[in-house]
Design a protein around this motif. Structure first.
Motif, short mmCIF file in Angstrom:
data_model
loop_
_atom_site.label_atom_id
_atom_site.label_comp_id
_atom_site.label_asym_id
_atom_site.label_seq_id
_atom_site.Cartn_x
_atom_site.Cartn_y
_atom_site.Cartn_z
N ILE A 87 0.81 -1.35 -0.01
CA ILE A 87 -0.07 0.01 0.13
C ILE A 87 0.94 1.46 0.06
O ILE A 87 1.70 1.30 0.82
CB ILE A 87 -0.89 0.08 1.23
N GLU A 88 0.63 2.13 -1.02
CA GLU A 88 1.46 3.46 -0.99
C GLU A 88 0.67 4.73 -1.30
O GLU A 88 -0.32 4.48 -1.92
CB GLU A 88 2.49 3.21 -2.08
N PRO A 89 1.01 5.49 -0.46
CA PRO A 89 0.22 6.94 -0.75
C PRO A 89 0.57 7.47 -2.43
O PRO A 89 1.69 7.46 -3.01
CB PRO A 89 0.77 7.99 0.11
N ARG A 90 -0.65 8.09 -2.83
CA ARG A 90 -0.26 8.60 -4.07
C ARG A 90 0.33 10.34 -3.98
O ARG A 90 0.71 10.65 -5.01
CB ARG A 90 -1.33 8.42 -4.92
N GLN A 91 -0.07 10.59 -2.95
CA GLN A 91 0.05 11.88 -2.49
C GLN A 91 1.47 12.45 -2.24
O GLN A 91 2.20 11.57 -1.43
CB GLN A 91 -1.07 12.70 -1.51
N SER A 92 1.91 13.50 -2.46
CA SER A 92 3.06 14.18 -1.81
C SER A 92 2.68 14.84 -0.60
O SER A 92 1.53 15.12 -0.37
CB SER A 92 3.69 15.01 -2.67
N GLY A 93 3.76 15.08 0.43
CA GLY A 93 3.33 15.76 1.54
C GLY A 93 3.04 14.93 2.85
O GLY A 93 2.84 15.33 4.02
N SER A 94 2.91 13.61 2.44
CA SER A 94 2.82 12.77 3.78
C SER A 94 4.04 12.36 4.14
O SER A 94 5.04 12.00 3.40
CB SER A 94 2.05 11.50 3.22
N THR A 95 4.11 12.07 5.28
CA THR A 95 5.62 11.48 5.81
C THR A 95 5.52 9.72 5.84
O THR A 95 6.49 9.04 6.09
CB THR A 95 5.75 11.63 7.35
N VAL A 96 4.36 9.26 5.49
CA VAL A 96 4.14 7.59 5.13
C VAL A 96 4.80 7.27 3.91
O VAL A 96 4.97 7.88 2.84
CB VAL A 96 2.62 7.37 5.15
N GLY A 97 5.52 6.38 4.01
CA GLY A 97 6.50 5.58 2.91
C GLY A 97 5.42 4.71 2.13
O GLY A 97 4.91 5.10 1.12
N ALA A 98 5.41 3.60 2.59
CA ALA A 98 4.50 2.53 1.94
C ALA A 98 4.18 1.73 3.12
O ALA A 98 4.79 1.59 3.98
CB ALA A 98 5.29 1.64 0.90
N ILE A 99 3.15 0.72 2.76
CA ILE A 99 2.81 -0.22 3.53
C ILE A 99 2.95 -1.70 3.25
O ILE A 99 2.44 -1.92 1.92
CB ILE A 99 1.04 -0.10 3.98
N SER A 100 3.45 -2.68 3.70
CA SER A 100 3.49 -4.10 3.50
C SER A 100 3.10 -4.86 4.51
O SER A 100 3.47 -4.67 5.33
CB SER A 100 4.76 -4.45 2.96
N ILE A 101 2.09 -5.60 4.15
CA ILE A 101 1.23 -6.57 5.20
C ILE A 101 1.57 -8.11 4.74
O ILE A 101 1.01 -8.40 3.68
CB ILE A 101 -0.04 -6.38 5.47
N ALA A 102 2.27 -8.87 5.36
CA ALA A 102 2.36 -10.22 5.09
C ALA A 102 1.04 -11.00 5.69
O ALA A 102 1.01 -11.04 6.75
CB ALA A 102 3.76 -10.94 5.66
N VAL A 103 0.26 -11.52 4.69
CA VAL A 103 -0.97 -11.96 5.00
C VAL A 103 -0.70 -13.82 5.04
O VAL A 103 -0.45 -14.19 3.83
CB VAL A 103 -2.10 -11.61 4.22
N ASP A 104 -0.88 -14.66 5.85
CA ASP A 104 -1.03 -15.96 5.95
C ASP A 104 -1.87 -16.48 4.37
O ASP A 104 -3.09 -16.13 4.78
CB ASP A 104 -1.43 -16.48 7.21
N ALA A 105 -1.23 -17.33 3.84
CA ALA A 105 -1.95 -17.55 2.59
C ALA A 105 -3.14 -18.58 3.04
O ALA A 105 -4.19 -18.71 2.13
CB ALA A 105 -1.08 -18.40 1.44
N GLY A 106 -3.22 -19.24 3.86
CA GLY A 106 -4.23 -20.10 4.47
C GLY A 106 -5.05 -19.83 5.10
O GLY A 106 -6.36 -19.73 4.95
N THR A 107 -4.97 -18.87 6.26
CA THR A 107 -5.99 -18.26 7.16
C THR A 107 -6.21 -16.95 7.23
O THR A 107 -7.43 -16.31 7.44
CB THR A 107 -5.32 -18.30 8.66
#
Length: 404
Positions: free
Chosen positions: A215-235
């Motif tokens: 997950i990445e912001p499309r906007q400039s001006g945010s201090t957030v870089g990006a989001i990565s969530i590892a999701v259990d493929a089974g549960t």
């Protein structure tokens, strides 16, 4: 004269400063849950069936893991300066007006220690009515146990016990997020039209095959870089995340399971009896300081601003206003009082702390101080208006000028 002793006027200024400095730091921790970067330390890239971002988000939403046990490692670095001996100056238990009888086992204070450093947690759950979280420390352990209507906190270092109760829905006073699922739920609230969402390959976390949601912001001006969530493929359970600000550098938050089992935990894990000789504090007797309403409004409003990407100009709790949209939303609150004094005005160790944390700024709105962490910044103007968000200093100044 002691290091924090002063005349009445200086003490009053310190208390006024502490009223804002402490909430800014704590709010920064909570708001940090929205920015997670794809820096997963995994042991391979398993070959899994193709899945879209929408399907993966749905998989998370439909996950219904009721039973698990495991170990979580969490490292947090907001970039706050060392408070050192400032506890008294910031309104600690030994300071004038502080509470000396707070329990060392009170979870509302104890779990905020997860805001800095590296910690190892043991977690267990058996349905909505039984959970346990233990923070392992050097030669000590802190445990928070929920079993039915009872909520117990136990600090082995001090041999103190805190006892509270859950409501009929099994809920207790909200605590800081600690597990990958906690953080992922907050992160997914930020997904809207200002956000890019993709599937960024696969990983293996704690022996489980997982997809990585980016997950990445499309906007400039945010201090957030990006989001990565590892999701259990089974549960569909979130297993790991890492948070890095847009400015780069070391992670702000890196947390994930190192071991996990979906087998039913031993029932004994949720049993608790206060040890002999332990000091037991009931929730109704705890000397918790009462958070001023406007500070509660700021924390709530900032959480909603960062978590939901509220539209510009919307109203929030207690007259809270939100300007901007998406990842550059800024929560605005008028405190009705004077702003933060400068470090030279306060003087001493607290003045040095304020100077190290804040930058003086000027604009069409007047002047004020920007208090900053590596993710969340807050501008407090000299007339007492607070602007806060996971945005840059420049974005805060623009938000303040837009309101004049």
């Amino acid at each position: 004269m002691g290091p924090y002793e002063s005349d009445d006027s200086t003490t009053a200024r310190r208390r006024k400063a502490a009223r804002y400095v402490v909430p800014v730091a704590v709010v920064g921790v909570a708001a940090g849950t929205i920015g997670l970067v794809p820096a997963l330390a995994d042991s391979g890239s398993p070959d899994l069936p193709k899945i879209t971002a929408e399907q993966l988000i749905q998989k998370i939403a439909e996950s219904d893991v009721q039973r698990l046990s495991g170990t979580v490692k969490i490292t947090t670095d907001l970039g706050l300066p060392d408070l050192g001996g400032l506890e008294g100056a910031l309104g600690g238990a030994d300071a004038p007006g502080g509470e000396a009888d707070d329990s060392a086992a009170d979870p509302s204070a104890k779990l905020t220690e997860l805001a800095t450093g590296t910690h190892t947690l043991r977690v267990a759950a058996d349905g909505p009515g039984r959970q346990r979280l233990s923070v392992l420390e050097d030669a000590a352990e802190y445990s928070l146990i929920h079993n039915g209507k009872d909520v117990w906190g136990y600090d082995s270092a001090s041999n103190e016990v805190f006892h509270g109760t859950a409501d009929e829905a099994g809920q207790h006073t909200a605590e800081p997020p600690a597990t990958p699922k906690d953080f992922a739920e907050q992160a997914l609230k930020a997904v809207d039209g200002t956000t890019s969402v993709t599937v960024d390959g696969t990983a293996q976390v704690a022996g489980r095959d997982a997809y990585k949601l980016l997950i990445e912001p499309r906007q400039s001006g945010s201090t957030v870089g990006a989001i990565s969530i590892a999701v259990d493929a089974g549960t569909g359970l979130p297993l790991k995340f890492t948070l890095t600000p847009a400015s780069g550098g070391a992670a702000v938050v890196d947390a994930g399971f190192t071991k996990i089992s979906y087998a039913r935990p031993d029932a004994a894990a949720f049993d608790f009896t206060p040890p002999a000789g332990a000091k037991v504090t009931e929730e109704s007797e705890a000397g918790r300081p009462v958070t001023p309403q406007k500070e509660r409004d700021l924390a709530k409003g900032l959480e909603e601003t960062l978590g939901k990407g509220a539209a510009g100009g919307s109203a929030g709790p207690g007259g809270m206003k939100v300007v901007g949209e998406g990842w550059t939303s800024v929560a605005v609150l008028g405190t009705g009082g004077a702003g933060i004094p400068g470090g030279d005005e306060v003087g001493g160790d607290l003045g040095g702390f304020l100077d190290s944390l804040g930058d003086r700024v000027k604009g069409d709105f007047g002047s004020g101080t920007v208090f900053k962490t590596r993710l969340v910044n807050a501008l407090i103007t000299d007339d007492g208006t607070v602007y806060a968000g996971a945005v840059t200093k420049e974005t805060l100044v623009k938000a303040a000028e837009s309101e004049r």
